[in-house]
Enzyme design. Structure first.
Site, mmCIF file in Angstrom:
data_model
loop_
_atom_site.group_PDB
_atom_site.id
_atom_site.type_symbol
_atom_site.label_atom_id
_atom_site.label_comp_id
_atom_site.label_asym_id
_atom_site.label_seq_id
_atom_site.Cartn_x
_atom_site.Cartn_y
_atom_site.Cartn_z
ATOM 1 N N SER A 146 0.799 -1.256 0.159
ATOM 2 C CA SER A 146 -0.163 0.205 0.029
ATOM 3 C C SER A 146 1.075 1.065 -0.079
ATOM 4 C CB SER A 146 -0.898 -0.077 0.996
ATOM 5 O OG SER A 146 -1.431 1.330 1.392
ATOM 6 N N TYR A 159 -1.502 0.159 10.208
ATOM 7 C CA TYR A 159 -1.380 -0.333 8.898
ATOM 8 C C TYR A 159 -0.071 0.054 7.995
ATOM 9 C CZ TYR A 159 -2.899 -2.253 4.197
ATOM 10 O OH TYR A 159 -2.991 -3.137 3.058
#
Length: 248
Positions: A146, A159
């Site tokens: 990501s 995250y």
């Protein structure tokens, strides 16, 4: 009868293959001729993906496993190793998104769960399948990441931290094996994609405003036929000029 394609005769393992990018990638790999091992926690969902692959003329094997379970990956690697000698493609896609919250409000249990699946399971996959990857004439490891792994963003600290560690580990592995094996590693940012994880992060977003997972799956299949440097850091939203392998 198996599909004749650019990946014919190759064995691929896709984690998180029950839905989203994982399922789309598994289907694309099978459509290109690879035999795909599908793994995720949800066996019923895996069966649906396997059925879709069979109906399209491809080949797949389901292997339900919780990657966060102690010894789960070791058992998976042992079972696959008993049936096949080499692994040509490993797509590390499974991940969990912790609650989006300020760093000072991160729940330790939430962060621990994300670290277990997003980071520790990655190391276990590498440890478990490194011997099979080294037996392949052209092994490729694709790690789905990501943008927050390299570009920190408010509220995404939990995250982002796991993805930063994920990328670091894959990059290090690529450097360790590039002069002693045929293994190549690519760290791929799929960008905004129509998945359940995306819907959780952006509940008010119109899902039709972002690309389908199939776009990412097709990109990965295309990448597997290219001669990319290892480690490679790529983005689906920033296409590169194809570089076909000399023996491709």
């Amino acid at each position: 009868m198996s599909i004749a394609g650019p990946l014919s005769g190759q064995l691929a393992l896709v984690t998180g293959a029950s839905r989203g990018i994982g399922a789309a990638t598994a289907k694309a790999l099978a459509a290109a001729g690879a035999h795909v091992i599908l793994t995720a926690r949800a066996g019923k969902d895996l069966e649906a993906v396997e059925q879709a692959i069979y109906e399209a003329g491809g080949n797949a094997t389901i292997a339900p496993v919780d990657l966060a379970e102690p010894d789960g990956i070791a058992r998976l690697a042992a079972a696959i190793g008993r049936r096949w000698d080499a692994l040509d493609i490993l797509v590390i896609n499974a991940a969990v998104l912790p609650t989006l919250t300020p760093v000072w409000q991160i729940e330790p249990k939430d962060l621990s769960r994300a670290m277990t699946l997003n980071v520790l399971a990655t190391q276990s996959l590498i440890a478990g399948f490194d011997p099979m990857l080294k037996k392949s004439k052209d092994a490729r490891v694709i790690g789905v990441t990501s943008s927050v792994g390299s570009a920190p963003r408010a509220y995404w600290g939990a995250y982002g931290a796991t993805k930063a560690a994920f990328e670091n580990m894959l990059d290090a592995y690529a450097q360790e094996v590039r002069n002693i094996s045929a293994i190549r590693v690519a760290i791929l940012d799929p960008g905004a994609t129509r998945t359940a994880m995306r819907a959780k992060a952006y509940p008010g977003e119109d899902p039709t405003s972002v690309k389908k997972p199939e776009v990412v799956g097709d990109y990965i299949v295309g990448l597997l036929g290219e001669s990319f440097a290892s480690p490679a850091r790529l983005s689906v939203n920033q296409p590169r000029e194809p570089q076909v392998l000399a023996n491709g």
